[in-house]
Design a protein around this motif. Structure first.
Motif, PDB file in Angstrom:
ATOM      1  N   ALA A 267       0.836  -1.209   0.000  1.00 30.95           N
ATOM      2  CA  ALA A 267       0.000   0.000   0.000  1.00 30.95           C
ATOM      3  C   ALA A 267       0.870   1.258   0.000  1.00 30.95           C
ATOM      4  O   ALA A 267       0.529   2.257  -0.654  1.00 30.95           O
ATOM      5  CB  ALA A 267      -0.931  -0.007   1.198  1.00 30.95           C
ATOM      6  N   HIS A 270       1.747   2.194  -3.278  1.00 24.20           N
ATOM      7  CA  HIS A 270       0.565   2.525  -4.091  1.00 24.20           C
ATOM      8  C   HIS A 270       0.127   1.372  -4.994  1.00 24.20           C
ATOM      9  O   HIS A 270      -0.350   1.595  -6.110  1.00 24.20           O
ATOM     10  CB  HIS A 270       0.814   3.790  -4.920  1.00 24.20           C
ATOM     11  CG  HIS A 270       1.171   4.981  -4.077  1.00 24.20           C
ATOM     12  ND1 HIS A 270       0.269   5.589  -3.230  1.00 24.20           N
ATOM     13  CD2 HIS A 270       2.348   5.652  -3.934  1.00 24.20           C
ATOM     14  CE1 HIS A 270       0.870   6.590  -2.605  1.00 24.20           C
ATOM     15  NE2 HIS A 270       2.125   6.651  -3.009  1.00 24.20           N
ATOM     16  N   GLU A 275      -4.218  -0.947  -1.816  1.00 28.37           N
ATOM     17  CA  GLU A 275      -4.972   0.252  -1.449  1.00 28.37           C
ATOM     18  C   GLU A 275      -6.466  -0.041  -1.374  1.00 28.37           C
ATOM     19  O   GLU A 275      -7.164   0.473  -0.492  1.00 28.37           O
ATOM     20  CB  GLU A 275      -4.696   1.365  -2.460  1.00 28.37           C
ATOM     21  CG  GLU A 275      -3.288   1.938  -2.349  1.00 28.37           C
ATOM     22  CD  GLU A 275      -3.049   3.075  -3.325  1.00 28.37           C
ATOM     23  OE1 GLU A 275      -2.287   3.994  -2.978  1.00 28.37           O
ATOM     24  OE2 GLU A 275      -3.632   3.044  -4.430  1.00 28.37           O
ATOM     25  N   GLN A 279      -8.850   0.401   1.883  1.00 23.36           N
ATOM     26  CA  GLN A 279     -10.050   1.222   1.735  1.00 23.36           C
ATOM     27  C   GLN A 279     -11.279   0.456   2.219  1.00 23.36           C
ATOM     28  O   GLN A 279     -12.155   1.011   2.901  1.00 23.36           O
ATOM     29  CB  GLN A 279     -10.219   1.635   0.269  1.00 23.36           C
ATOM     30  CG  GLN A 279     -11.423   2.518  -0.010  1.00 23.36           C
ATOM     31  CD  GLN A 279     -11.249   3.928   0.528  1.00 23.36           C
ATOM     32  OE1 GLN A 279     -10.144   4.324   0.889  1.00 23.36           O
ATOM     33  NE2 GLN A 279     -12.332   4.685   0.590  1.00 23.36           N
ATOM     34  N   PHE A 314      -2.837   5.035   8.384  1.00 23.75           N
ATOM     35  CA  PHE A 314      -3.340   4.808   7.030  1.00 23.75           C
ATOM     36  C   PHE A 314      -4.827   5.160   6.938  1.00 23.75           C
ATOM     37  O   PHE A 314      -5.286   5.747   5.960  1.00 23.75           O
ATOM     38  CB  PHE A 314      -3.184   3.325   6.638  1.00 23.75           C
ATOM     39  CG  PHE A 314      -1.811   2.945   6.170  1.00 23.75           C
ATOM     40  CD1 PHE A 314      -1.425   3.129   4.850  1.00 23.75           C
ATOM     41  CD2 PHE A 314      -0.906   2.380   7.047  1.00 23.75           C
ATOM     42  CE1 PHE A 314      -0.163   2.760   4.415  1.00 23.75           C
ATOM     43  CE2 PHE A 314       0.359   2.010   6.626  1.00 23.75           C
ATOM     44  CZ  PHE A 314       0.737   2.201   5.309  1.00 23.75           C
TER      45      PHE A 314
END
Length: 369
Positions: A267, A270, A275, A279, A314
């Motif tokens: 993460a 990226h 990610e 999320q 995060f």
């Protein structure tokens, strides 16, 4: 340089400055190892407790005094294949070594485990992440400890809630919710300065609340429990599903080696799948916070557990955003989000000794005076 000796060698005279020994169990060689250490005498006037937090992957130990200072802090892996009795016997050996090494009177031992625990009988009724059922942990541990010391049992997230209240991010707060994200998921709460337990000591055991009847099978047997998303196991399982369906052949070759730590590293770089995983976790945690905010109306949320502390920065703002999108807009008062500040989860287990005896550690007295 550390000198290690099998336990049968300890009886021989050793020419060194060390006065006592600490130790650990060497599973690879199947014998108890002792590590020679120099002992620092501790003042007997203080009140000392030992906390033990049994998790799905590790067991944390802490010797603390009544100001919240951690005198000793160590961890060993949880060897679940050994069975509960062998694990508890090993815990007893570790406790005996702590007592012998520091030579202080211990007021009590706090033992924290996941799952449904009966604090009155000392029995773990059902801990799915340990695969323990009807284990009399207090009786087994008492038989493994050489000294006569009272032992107190509590559910792990309830114990960590006490630790935060006495020594951590909830020390100046009477109404807060603790959320523990580790191998599993659980919660605890202080309401008006009292630990919320419920009739069966199962208050806020929300990890096994089913929120998606078509979701993945949980370790408890239900479908779509919160823990299948908000836990290390849930994160890894979902990651394997997503990476296995990726067109990138590199991912298909490393599915078995995926860990929560690896996902966090991806993460940071990226990686779109990593990610997406975080999320999804943030939205799920935001939903849980919205539910608990509505029910309990806390002043703050404290996020702990190994994974919870790792992902706090995060997800914090995404979690807040999701929570506020789901609750009634009454005023502009913001709920505070804190990362757990406990040095070790075993501090919560140790704090149980004071709580069950109706006592306050000195750190509370100092702050309330």
């Amino acid at each position: 340089m550390t000198l290690q000796l099998p336990v049968e060698e300890i009886a021989r005279p050793i020419s060194c400055k060390a006065k006592e020994c600490a130790g650990f169990f060497d599973h690879e060689n199947d014998h108890w190892m002792k590590t020679l250490t120099t002992v620092k005498p501790l003042p007997q006037r203080k009140n000392y407790t030992i906390g033990v937090d049994i998790g799905g992957t590790k067991i944390a130990f802490a010797l603390i005094d009544d100001t919240g200072s951690v005198i000793e802090n160590k961890r060993i892996p949880t060897q679940l294949t050994s069975g509960p009795e062998m694990i508890l016997v090993e815990i007893g050996k570790q406790i005996n070594l702590l007592i012998k090494e520091y030579g202080v009177n211990i007021s009590g031992i706090g033992l924290a485990t996941p799952g449904y625990v009966d604090t009155r009988t000392g029995i773990v009724k059902n801990a799915v992440n340990l695969n323990w059922k009807d284990v009399n942990v207090v009786a087994i541990l008492k038989n493994s400890i050489t000294a006569s010391i009272p032992i107190y049992l509590q559910r792990d997230t309830a114990a960590e809630t006490l630790g935060e209240h006495y020594f951590g991010a909830g020390k100046d707060c009477q109404d807060f919710v603790f959320l523990g994200i580790g191998t599993g998921f659980g919660a605890g709460a202080m309401t008006s300065g009292h630990l919320l337990t419920g009739v069966n000591n199962m208050a806020l055991e929300i990890g096994h609340l089913s929120v998606d009847q078509h979701g993945p099978v949980c370790a408890c047997g239900n479908m779509g429990c919160i823990e299948t998303v908000l836990s290390g196991k849930g994160l890894v399982n979902r990651a394997r599903d997503l990476y296995s369906s990726s067109s990138n052949l590199e991912y298909s070759q490393m599915l078995d080696s995926i860990t929560a730590e690896w996902i966090l590293e991806r993460a940071k770089e990226h990686d779109p799948i990593a990610e997406e995983l975080l999320q999804h976790m943030s939205k799920s945690l935001g939903f849980v916070c919205a539910m608990l905010k509505t029910i309990l109306d806390p002043e703050r949320f404290i996020i702990g557990g190994g994974l919870g502390k790792a992902i706090f920065h995060f997800l914090r703002f995404e979690v807040e955003k999701e929570m506020y999108s789901r609750v009634l807009k009454l005023d502009n008062r913001k709920i505070q989000f804190f990362q757990s500040s406990l040095k070790t989860s075993a501090m919560g287990a140790a704090a149980m000794v004071w709580y069950f005896n109706g006592l306050l550690p000195k750190s509370i007295h100092k702050n309330s005076s």
